[in-house]
Design a protein around this motif. Sequence first.
Motif, PDB file in Angstrom:
ATOM      1  N   SER A 253      12.621  13.330  12.439  1.00  7.51           N
ATOM      2  CA  SER A 253      11.316  12.424  11.709  1.00  7.51           C
ATOM      3  C   SER A 253       9.859  12.839  11.933  1.00  7.51           C
ATOM      4  N   ARG A 254       9.759  13.895  12.413  1.00  8.74           N
ATOM      5  CA  ARG A 254       8.240  14.409  12.372  1.00  8.74           C
ATOM      6  C   ARG A 254       8.292  15.819  12.591  1.00  8.74           C
ATOM      7  N   PRO A 255       7.058  16.572  11.868  1.00 10.48           N
ATOM      8  CA  PRO A 255       6.936  17.801  11.947  1.00 10.48           C
ATOM      9  C   PRO A 255       7.153  18.589  13.366  1.00 10.48           C
ATOM     10  N   GLY A 256       7.489  19.830  13.214  1.00 10.18           N
ATOM     11  CA  GLY A 256       8.161  20.433  14.793  1.00 10.18           C
ATOM     12  C   GLY A 256       9.688  20.206  14.945  1.00 10.18           C
ATOM     13  N   LEU A 257      10.129  19.032  14.439  1.00 11.34           N
ATOM     14  CA  LEU A 257      11.572  19.163  14.597  1.00 11.34           C
ATOM     15  C   LEU A 257      12.507  19.505  13.520  1.00 11.34           C
ATOM     16  N   VAL A 258      13.600  20.188  13.723  1.00 14.00           N
ATOM     17  CA  VAL A 258      14.470  20.786  12.707  1.00 14.00           C
ATOM     18  C   VAL A 258      15.679  20.363  12.881  1.00 14.00           C
ATOM     19  N   SER A 259      16.678  20.014  11.835  1.00 10.85           N
ATOM     20  CA  SER A 259      18.045  19.676  11.748  1.00 10.85           C
ATOM     21  C   SER A 259      18.912  20.942  11.483  1.00 10.85           C
ATOM     22  N   ASP A 260      19.984  21.014  12.222  1.00  9.10           N
ATOM     23  CA  ASP A 260      20.839  21.856  11.797  1.00  9.10           C
ATOM     24  C   ASP A 260      22.221  21.233  11.763  1.00  9.10           C
ATOM     25  N   VAL A 261      22.733  20.925  10.422  1.00 11.14           N
ATOM     26  CA  VAL A 261      23.846  20.487  10.060  1.00 11.14           C
ATOM     27  C   VAL A 261      25.029  21.594   9.763  1.00 11.14           C
ATOM     28  N   THR A 262      25.847  21.670  10.728  1.00 16.81           N
ATOM     29  CA  THR A 262      26.920  22.692  10.238  1.00 16.81           C
ATOM     30  C   THR A 262      28.467  22.002  10.250  1.00 16.81           C
ATOM     31  N   GLY A 263      28.743  21.979   8.702  1.00 15.44           N
ATOM     32  CA  GLY A 263      30.056  21.571   8.375  1.00 15.44           C
ATOM     33  C   GLY A 263      30.782  22.751   7.949  1.00 15.44           C
ATOM     34  N   THR A 264      31.383  22.532   6.582  1.00 14.64           N
ATOM     35  CA  THR A 264      31.613  23.622   5.749  1.00 14.64           C
ATOM     36  C   THR A 264      30.515  24.417   5.530  1.00 14.64           C
ATOM     37  N   CYS A 266      25.871  25.168   6.145  1.00 14.84           N
ATOM     38  CA  CYS A 266      24.951  25.037   7.323  1.00 14.84           C
ATOM     39  C   CYS A 266      23.695  24.758   6.613  1.00 14.84           C
ATOM     40  N   ILE A 267      23.170  23.271   6.859  1.00 15.42           N
ATOM     41  CA  ILE A 267      21.925  23.058   6.290  1.00 15.42           C
ATOM     42  C   ILE A 267      20.752  22.826   7.331  1.00 15.42           C
ATOM     43  N   ILE A 268      19.690  23.742   7.357  1.00 16.33           N
ATOM     44  CA  ILE A 268      18.703  23.758   8.149  1.00 16.33           C
ATOM     45  C   ILE A 268      17.433  23.165   7.446  1.00 16.33           C
ATOM     46  N   THR A 269      17.017  21.909   8.251  1.00 15.51           N
ATOM     47  CA  THR A 269      15.690  21.211   7.475  1.00 15.51           C
ATOM     48  C   THR A 269      14.765  21.030   8.640  1.00 15.51           C
ATOM     49  N   ALA A 270      13.548  21.290   8.126  1.00 16.33           N
ATOM     50  CA  ALA A 270      12.382  21.246   8.952  1.00 16.33           C
ATOM     51  C   ALA A 270      11.537  20.180   8.388  1.00 16.33           C
ATOM     52  N   ILE A 271      11.006  19.311   9.134  1.00 12.57           N
ATOM     53  CA  ILE A 271      10.142  18.152   8.763  1.00 12.57           C
ATOM     54  C   ILE A 271       8.669  18.641   8.506  1.00 12.57           C
ATOM     55  N   ALA A 272       8.076  18.345   7.474  1.00 13.53           N
ATOM     56  CA  ALA A 272       6.740  19.062   6.874  1.00 13.53           C
ATOM     57  C   ALA A 272       6.063  17.800   6.046  1.00 13.53           C
ATOM     58  N   PRO A 273       4.565  17.602   6.243  1.00 13.31           N
ATOM     59  CA  PRO A 273       3.938  16.851   5.490  1.00 13.31           C
ATOM     60  C   PRO A 273       3.935  16.990   4.094  1.00 13.31           C
ATOM     61  N   GLN A 274       4.076  18.276   3.651  1.00 10.48           N
ATOM     62  CA  GLN A 274       4.148  18.359   2.063  1.00 10.48           C
ATOM     63  C   GLN A 274       5.410  19.351   1.786  1.00 10.48           C
ATOM     64  N   PRO A 275       5.787  19.482   0.736  1.00 13.27           N
ATOM     65  CA  PRO A 275       6.918  20.383   0.303  1.00 13.27           C
ATOM     66  C   PRO A 275       6.536  21.737   0.581  1.00 13.27           C
ATOM     67  N   LEU A 276       7.183  22.791   1.035  1.00 12.32           N
ATOM     68  CA  LEU A 276       7.015  24.042   1.087  1.00 12.32           C
ATOM     69  C   LEU A 276       7.485  24.958  -0.192  1.00 12.32           C
ATOM     70  N   GLN A 393       3.702  26.191  11.039  1.00  6.64           N
ATOM     71  CA  GLN A 393       4.160  25.401  12.376  1.00  6.64           C
ATOM     72  C   GLN A 393       5.317  26.092  13.188  1.00  6.64           C
ATOM     73  N   ARG A 394       5.048  26.226  14.365  1.00  7.79           N
ATOM     74  CA  ARG A 394       6.188  26.698  15.168  1.00  7.79           C
ATOM     75  C   ARG A 394       7.044  25.418  15.473  1.00  7.79           C
ATOM     76  N   LEU A 395       8.306  25.672  15.133  1.00  5.63           N
ATOM     77  CA  LEU A 395       9.422  24.545  15.485  1.00  5.63           C
ATOM     78  C   LEU A 395       9.607  24.482  16.993  1.00  5.63           C
ATOM     79  N   GLU A 396       9.950  23.045  17.502  1.00  3.79           N
ATOM     80  CA  GLU A 396      10.065  22.805  18.669  1.00  3.79           C
ATOM     81  C   GLU A 396      11.544  22.598  19.364  1.00  3.79           C
TER      82      GLU A 396
END
Length: 499
Positions: A253-264, A266-276, A393-396
Motif C-alpha cells: 500500500s505504499r511506495p517501496g513495496l512490491v507485490s509478486d503474485v505467481t500463479g499461472t 507472474c505479476i510484479i507490481t510496485a507502488i508509485a505516486p504516479q504511473p510509470l 526508487q529502490r524497492l524495499e
Amino acid sequence: MKDLYLAIDVGTGSVRSALVDGEGTILAIASREHEQIVPQYGWSEQSPLEWWQGVTESITAVLARYPQARERIAAICACGQMHGTVLLEANGELASPTVMLWNDKRSAPLVEAFEQQYDAASYLSHSGNPATPAWPGFKLQWLRDNQPQALARTATVLMPKDYINFRLTGEIAQDRTEASCSFLMDPKSGEWSQHMLDCLGLNAAILPPILNAQEILGTLLPEVARDTGLQAGTPVLVGGGDYPMALLGSGVSRPGLVSDVTGTSCIITAIAPQPLLDAEISNVATCLGDWGAFVLLETGGDGMRWARRAFHDNALSYAEVSACAETAPAGSKGLFFLPYLAGERLGQYRNARAQYFGIAANHRLADLHRSVLEGVAFAAARHINIMEQASGQRLERVVASGGGAKSALWLKIKASIYGIPLVVPQEPECSVIGCAALAAAAVGHFSSPAAAASHFVRYSEEVQPDPAWQAIYQRMQPVFNRIYFNSQALYGELDRLAL
C-alpha cells in the motif's frame, strides 16, 4: 452491532462470498464455479447472469452458516476479474448474453493496427498504459466493428463487479482501478480521455461515471435482500478490480513495496505516486489513490507445470518436482531457462519463445528443474530493474502470494535474485481481505483503508536473500538479459517456420 463485512469476488473460475470480522479473520466463505465459453480459438466469454446466480447462491450459503450475520454486516464490498465488457441496455437488460473476458485475444489485429498508426510516446500520457488486447477500449472497437447491433442497444458499459453492484443497488458506476486499465482514462485527470476515445473511434456516451473504490455506491435493494437473506439498506461500496483489491489485502500500500503474485502467470507490481510511462510497464490505479506499476510474465507457475508434464508426464507432484530442483546448486551449473512459453504480454516481441541455454554434459534433471524456477525470477527481476529506473526508487520488500508462494525454494531463489526480502501473507485470500479493509474504512471503523489493511494483514517469517546465492545470481542476471535480447531476432524466423 455492525461488526462484520461481506466481501464478494467475481473471479474467472468462480464467485466467492465471504464474511470477515473486525480482526480480518474470514469467518465463512462459499464459492460457486462457472465456466469460460470458448466459441473458437482466442475467444473467451462468460455469462453475467451466471455471475449473478453465483453471487446470490454463495451469499445464501454463507448466511446459512452464520444466520445471525444478517444484522451484523456493516457494509458490502465487491471486487472482480478486470477488463470484461458488460453491455447494459437502458432498461437494465443485457445487450449481449455473454461478455468478452480479460484473456480474450480477438482484438489483437486492432491492437496491431493501433500500434502501427501511433507511437507509444504519443499516447502513453493519455492512456497510462501500452496497448494490449486485454484492455476494454480494444474490445469495444471489436464490438463496434463486429456486433454493431449489440453496441447500438448499449446504454452503458460495465466491468464484471460493476454489473454485480448494479444488481445489488440499481446504481451505475465504474471505479478508478478499473477505468485506469480500460485504455480510455486520462491518468492525470482521472476522467475519461477524449484523446483516446478519438484515437479508437469510440463514443463517450456509453461510459459510466468514474468513482473512487472506497465510496458508498448505494444500498442493498429490497428484492435482493429477499433473494439472499441480507438486510435491505445495507451500504454497498463502489469496490475495485480483484487485482488492486488484492494489493490492498496483502498490505502492498505504499511506495517501496512490491507485490509478486505467481500463479499461472507472474505479476510484479510496485507502488508509485504516479504511473510509470514506459512501453514495457502497465499501470493500475490503486484503491488508495496512488498507482501500481506492473509487469506480467505470461509464464510464472506455468513453467513448473510445463516441466512436470514434459519431463514426468504429470506422474510427480509439484512438491516432488520442487524437491528434485532443490538438489541442484544455485545457478544450475550455468544453465539458463527463458520462461516465455506463452510469449510476452506487452512490447514488440509478444511472440517470444522459451528456451534452455547452456546445456552441458554434466547437467541433470534437477538442474533443468531449478533453472525453470530461476528463469522466472530472472525475467521478473529484469522488469523490477526497469521499474526501479523509471521510478528512481529502490524497492524495499516483496510481498509474495499465489501458488508460487507455497514453494520455500522458489521464495529463497526470488529473494536472492531480487536482492530484496520476501514475506508471505498468512491469509491467502488477499482480494477478500482487501474488500473487507475498504468496507471497514468506509463505515468509519478505521481511519483509512491502509490502516484497516495494516490491522488485518499478518505475514509469515521474512525470507532473506542468501548471500552466496545472491553473488552467483548477480553474475548471471546480465547474461540472462543478453540471451533474451539476442534471441529476439529469431522469433520471427520461428513464426515463419510454422512447424
